[in-house]
Design a protein around this motif. Structure first.
Motif, PDB file in Angstrom:
ATOM      1  N   GLY A 131       1.138  -6.015   0.480  1.00  0.00           N
ATOM      2  CA  GLY A 131       1.539  -6.951   2.031  1.00  0.00           C
ATOM      3  C   GLY A 131       0.189  -8.022   2.367  1.00  0.00           C
ATOM      4  O   GLY A 131      -0.712  -7.617   0.659  1.00  0.00           O
ATOM      5  N   THR A 132      -0.373  -8.256   3.176  1.00  0.00           N
ATOM      6  CA  THR A 132      -2.089  -9.270   3.992  1.00  0.00           C
ATOM      7  C   THR A 132      -2.489  -8.960   3.211  1.00  0.00           C
ATOM      8  O   THR A 132      -2.780  -7.676   4.397  1.00  0.00           O
ATOM      9  N   GLN A 133      -3.770  -8.507   2.146  1.00  0.00           N
ATOM     10  CA  GLN A 133      -5.264  -7.788   3.054  1.00  0.00           C
ATOM     11  C   GLN A 133      -6.251  -8.820   1.265  1.00  0.00           C
ATOM     12  O   GLN A 133      -6.496  -9.477   1.180  1.00  0.00           O
ATOM     13  N   ASP A 168      -8.764  -4.379   5.617  1.00  0.00           N
ATOM     14  CA  ASP A 168      -7.930  -4.363   5.386  1.00  0.00           C
ATOM     15  C   ASP A 168      -6.953  -3.369   4.118  1.00  0.00           C
ATOM     16  O   ASP A 168      -5.697  -2.666   4.799  1.00  0.00           O
ATOM     17  N   THR A 193      -4.230  -0.022   5.152  1.00  0.00           N
ATOM     18  CA  THR A 193      -3.161   0.555   4.730  1.00  0.00           C
ATOM     19  C   THR A 193      -3.710   1.782   3.927  1.00  0.00           C
ATOM     20  O   THR A 193      -1.618   2.144   3.783  1.00  0.00           O
ATOM     21  N   ASN A 221       8.742  -5.228  -1.126  1.00  0.00           N
ATOM     22  CA  ASN A 221       9.031  -5.173   0.020  1.00  0.00           C
ATOM     23  C   ASN A 221       9.086  -4.275   1.554  1.00  0.00           C
ATOM     24  O   ASN A 221       7.945  -4.394   2.496  1.00  0.00           O
ATOM     25  N   VAL A 276       6.417  -2.119   1.983  1.00  0.00           N
ATOM     26  CA  VAL A 276       5.686  -2.950   3.015  1.00  0.00           C
ATOM     27  C   VAL A 276       6.186  -2.948   4.720  1.00  0.00           C
ATOM     28  O   VAL A 276       4.928  -2.271   5.159  1.00  0.00           O
ATOM     29  N   ASP A 277       7.122  -2.971   4.637  1.00  0.00           N
ATOM     30  CA  ASP A 277       7.626  -2.957   6.029  1.00  0.00           C
ATOM     31  C   ASP A 277       7.074  -1.935   6.775  1.00  0.00           C
ATOM     32  O   ASP A 277       7.136  -1.571   7.865  1.00  0.00           O
ATOM     33  N   GLU A 282       3.832  -0.795   7.220  1.00  0.00           N
ATOM     34  CA  GLU A 282       3.628  -1.105   8.299  1.00  0.00           C
ATOM     35  C   GLU A 282       3.470  -0.569  10.171  1.00  0.00           C
ATOM     36  O   GLU A 282       2.755  -0.800  11.036  1.00  0.00           O
TER      37      GLU A 282
END
Length: 184
Positions: A55-57, A62, A66, A128, A131-132, A135
């Motif tokens: 993801g976005t870290q 962040d 995670t 992906n 990750v979803d 989250e």
């Protein structure tokens, strides 16, 4: 003549709409592939290389959140260390709704990364989707001490009630050398 062109245009538009619906739905079905995830207790099950960040870290905070979400989703990792560049690892089996599987490695190396043996479309979709999936979980409360030898730093990381605190302190050169010799 003008009326015939209008009818031909209308038929062409209708055919185009039907094609978009048919092929568009098939494409969406593939992109929305469902996965189930399971932590595997075999560190050697996958020899992986980096395929993407988790993801976005944008900060160590962040990454800490995670890691807390991974703890909630999968429990304790299969490997942990005080080494900032090798702090934890999970081996995750991703199984798609059509029965295909791939093993993913999720590891802490500063921030959290995902690795796999290959980097094909299926593997990227599974990564992906992972990750979803993760989250959606709240981060677990935890404490972790890491040593970042590149900068002779000790990092005390704590996640409590979704909030991150990180305290950094310098470590003596002899402690840094001792850890370096132990880890490398």
């Amino acid at each position: 003549m003008k009326k015939e062109r209008s009818i031909i245009f209308l038929i062409a538009c209708l055919i185009l709409c039907i094609c978009i619906l048919l092929f568009g739905c098939s494409h969406d079905k593939e992109d929305n592939m469902k996965f189930e995830f399971e932590a595997i207790n075999d560190l050697h099950a996958v020899y992986s290389s980096y395929i993407m960040d988790f993801g976005t870290q944008e900060s160590q905070e962040d990454a800490a959140i995670t890691e807390g979400k991974l703890l909630t989703a999968f429990g304790k990792p299969i490997h942990t260390s005080e080494n900032y560049e090798n702090s934890f690892e999970y081996v995750i089996k991703a199984t798609s709704s059509d029965g295909q599987t791939v093993l993913l490695s999720v590891y802490g190396m500063g921030v959290v990364h995902i690795g796999a043996k290959g980097e094909d479309d299926f593997t990227k979709k599974a990564a992906n989707a992972l990750v979803d999936y993760v989250e959606e979980f709240p981060p677990a409360d935890y404490e972790h001490t890491l040593y970042y030898l590149d900068f002779d730093l000790k990092m005390d990381i704590q996640v409590k009630d979704g909030k991150v605190s990180i305290e950094e302190s310098q470590i003596p050169a002899d402690k840094s050398m001792e850890l370096f010799n132990e880890w490398y």
